[in-house]
Structure formats: C-alpha cells, structure tokens
Write a protein that holds these residues in place. Structure first.
Motif, PDB file in Angstrom:
ATOM      1  N   PRO A 145      43.399 -21.569  -2.728  1.00  0.00           N
ATOM      2  CA  PRO A 145      42.017 -21.782  -2.265  1.00  0.00           C
ATOM      3  C   PRO A 145      41.471 -23.132  -2.704  1.00  0.00           C
ATOM      4  CG  PRO A 145      42.079 -20.257  -4.107  1.00  0.00           C
ATOM      5  CD  PRO A 145      43.503 -20.469  -3.687  1.00  0.00           C
ATOM      6  N   ARG A 146      40.625 -23.687  -1.842  1.00  0.00           N
ATOM      7  CA  ARG A 146      39.994 -24.974  -2.153  1.00  0.00           C
ATOM      8  C   ARG A 146      38.620 -24.797  -2.781  1.00  0.00           C
ATOM      9  NH1 ARG A 146      40.411 -28.818   3.015  1.00  0.00           N
ATOM     10  NH2 ARG A 146      38.944 -27.246   3.816  1.00  0.00           N
ATOM     11  N   THR A 147      38.013 -23.631  -2.575  1.00  0.00           N
ATOM     12  CA  THR A 147      36.705 -23.357  -3.159  1.00  0.00           C
ATOM     13  C   THR A 147      36.728 -21.977  -3.813  1.00  0.00           C
ATOM     14  OG1 THR A 147      35.772 -22.263  -1.204  1.00  0.00           O
ATOM     15  CG2 THR A 147      35.631 -24.675  -1.295  1.00  0.00           C
ATOM     16  N   ALA A 148      35.741 -21.716  -4.646  1.00  0.00           N
ATOM     17  CA  ALA A 148      35.667 -20.430  -5.352  1.00  0.00           C
ATOM     18  C   ALA A 148      35.426 -19.271  -4.397  1.00  0.00           C
ATOM     19  CB  ALA A 148      34.556 -20.488  -6.401  1.00  0.00           C
ATOM     20  N   LYS A 149      34.866 -19.545  -3.225  1.00  0.00           N
ATOM     21  CA  LYS A 149      34.565 -18.485  -2.267  1.00  0.00           C
ATOM     22  C   LYS A 149      35.806 -18.027  -1.506  1.00  0.00           C
ATOM     23  CE  LYS A 149      29.684 -19.457  -1.290  1.00  0.00           C
ATOM     24  NZ  LYS A 149      28.695 -19.747  -0.226  1.00  0.00           N
TER      25      LYS A 149
END
Length: 348
Positions: free
Chosen positions: A273-277
């Motif tokens: 993943p690139r973001t925490a979401k």
C-alpha cells in the motif's frame, strides 16, 4: 365366537392401495429433495456462490452468480475510494434491501439500479444509475459526507443516504452484508467460492483486464493497454449485462486450437500500500482473487490462484485447495512474472 366382518370390497381395497402408494411416492420425493438440498453433496448440486465466515462461527451466505458479480463490484468501488470495510458493509446491506443485489431497471416510482436511486432526486440519469460502478460510487460519495457513519448503527447510516420510507429494513441484512464485505475486501481469506460448470466458450483476457480496471481503476493494472481507454465514458451497462467477450486470439470456432494457458492468463500485481487507507498487500491480493471468482461466470474464468491456493470452476469450485510446491507455486504468478500476483486464467 363372533361373526367375522365382511371383507372390504375390491374397489375399496384399490382406493386404499392407491392412497398408500401416493403417500409413499410423496415421502420418497421429499426424502430425495432433502438429500439434494441439505446432504453432503448439496453444494455440488446448487450452482451459485457461497461466503463462509472466517470466525469459525458457522455463518454462511449463499447467493446467485449474478448477485456475486454486483456485490464484488460494489466492494471494489468502495476500496478503490479508500473506504473502510464498514462502509462496504453498509453499501452491501443497502443493495441487499433495495434490489437483492440485482441491477433492476424498475422500482418504486422512478427508482432503478442496485440501490434503487431516483433520477428525479439528483442521483443521475437512468443510464448512469444502471451502471453499477457509477451507482456504487454515488452511494459512497454521499455516505462519506455522513458524520461518523462508521460508528452509527447500520440502518441509521444507510437511511441518511437513502431516505427510505422503511428506514429499519436495512438492519436485517447486516449479518450477510458483513460476511460479504469481509470476503470481498480480502480480510477473510479463501472464504468466497462459486460452484458452477465449466464456462461455456472461450474467455478473453482483455475482457478480464477491462473489468478489473472498470471496478478498481487504472492503477490495478499499470501499463495494460485497456488502461489507456479507462478515461473514456463507461458504457451504461454492467459487466453482467454486457455483450459476451470475444474469443481469445488463436481460438477457432468450437473451441478448437485454443490458446495456451499462458496466453489466457492475466496476472494482477499485488503491491504494498502507498497510503494508510489502502489494505495490506496480502489482503489486497485476496480481494482481487475473490473478485475474480465472483466474476467467473460472466468473464469465463476457469482458474484463480493466489498465496498457494487455487480455485477452479470445474470439479473443485466449492473450495479453495492448497497447491503443493511440486506445482512450482502455480497458484500465484510464476517467478518469471515478477513478484507474486493474482493469477486469473480464462477458459480455453
């Protein structure tokens, strides 16, 4: 000693025998039905899809192949927008109540589509609402504007979006929606299966790639030729209602001279993943794998593999089976394909 009673007449005996025979026939038919419906081979006799709880509580949900396609699309649209699993559960419960997860072209007044959205209430045109990707996106758009929706009771959150005349109706679908969301967001691994016959006719890898990009966005297959056209206006029909995919290059009429397995395979990369979401890589992989199984009937997918497990449309469609090391890790992308990805094989 008393006088014996006269024996029944022949017509009376025949009527009694007929009644006994009819009762026996009904009993045998009922017993046969119960064996087919609930016996050990019941899953093999019931084409469709099933989600099994990952919490070992015995909960299951059985639904049709067309419903599975729509449910998988709703979940994919949600996760591609960075929405949490709770949002997907709310969306699925809403669609279960409003349409039974079917893309209806009718409803109360001018309501149409999976969520029974109304053009007169600003949801879009009929053609737009009949596109499951569009209608799911509009639902999530409005849900995201509800303060604290993730902590609200499901029926309250759904009602704030839908404005239904029956606001309490969504609650009864929450258990099934939660099972679906856990599987279709990838949190519950190998929990969604579809039992069906081998897809009729050849599949088309380009149709699989186009459907992936349609539901998840162009980032799901970076560099794929289908991604170049992803920005064009979508057709106002669902994948389930679109025209049958064209044959794979190298396939002749009647399925003769089918393309080799590699030419029929789509490998979907599973990146961190690139973001925490965004979900973790393994969860993302299972999301993609179970999306493919849900779409097997309409995209003519014969095999799906990921993380050492494999699903096949023929013979073992009711389960994910482990694939031994002797198969060279064929349940996922092969080493020459780069990092492990989800392996989707279309029918020959």
């Amino acid at each position: 000693m008393g006088v014996p009673e006269p024996s029944p007449s022949r017509p009376l005996r025949r009527r009694r025998l007929f009644r006994y025979g009819a009762a026996l026939t009904v009993s045998c038919a009922l017993a046969g039905y119960l064996v087919v419906r609930f016996g050990p081979d019941a899953q093999h006799a019931r084409p469709g899809c099933e989600v099994v709880s990952a919490d070992d509580d015995g909960a299951t949900y059985f639904f049709g192949a067309d419903q599975a396609v729509n449910a998988a699309t709703i979940a994919a649209v949600g996760t591609s927008r960075g929405m949490p699993e709770r949002a997907v559960t709310i969306a699925l419960a809403t669609a279960l109540q409003e349409s039974g997860l079917r893309n209806l072209d009718h409803g109360d007044r001018d309501s149409v589509g999976l969520f029974q959205q109304r053009p007169s209430q600003g949801w879009g045109t009929v053609a737009q609402i009949m596109d499951p990707v569009y209608s799911a996106g509009k639902f999530y758009e409005r849900l995201g504007k509800v303060d604290g929706y993730a902590s609200l009771p499901l029926t309250v959150a759904a009602q704030k979006v839908q404005r239904s005349a029956f606001p309490d109706a969504y609650a009864k679908h929450e258990p099934d929606a939660a099972l679906l969301a856990a599987a279709l967001t990838g949190r519950a691994e190998a929990s969604l299966t579809c039992e069906s016959t081998v897809p009729e006719g050849p599949g088309d890898p380009s149709a699989v790639r186009a459907a992936l990009i349609r539901d998840f966005g162009a980032r799901v297959l970076p560099g794929a030729p289908e991604a170049k056209t992803a920005g064009k206006k979508r057709r106002a029909t669902s994948v389930a209602g679109s025209a049958s995919p064209s044959p794979v290059a190298g396939t002749l009429a009647g399925g003769r001279a089918a393309a080799p397995a590699r030419a029929r395979t789509v490998v979907v990369p599973v990146a961190e993943p690139r973001t925490a979401k965004e979900p973790k890589a393994r969860q993302r992989g299972w999301e993609l794998a179970q999306w493919a199984v849900a779409h097997a009937s309409v995209l003519r997918i014969s095999e799906v593999g990921y993380a050492g497990r494999e699903w096949r449309a023929s013979g073992t469609g009711h389960t994910w089976r482990e694939v031994g090391a002797e198969r060279g890790g064929s349940a996922g992308a092969k080493k020459e394909d780069g990092p492990e990805g989800v392996r989707i094989v279309t029918a020959p």
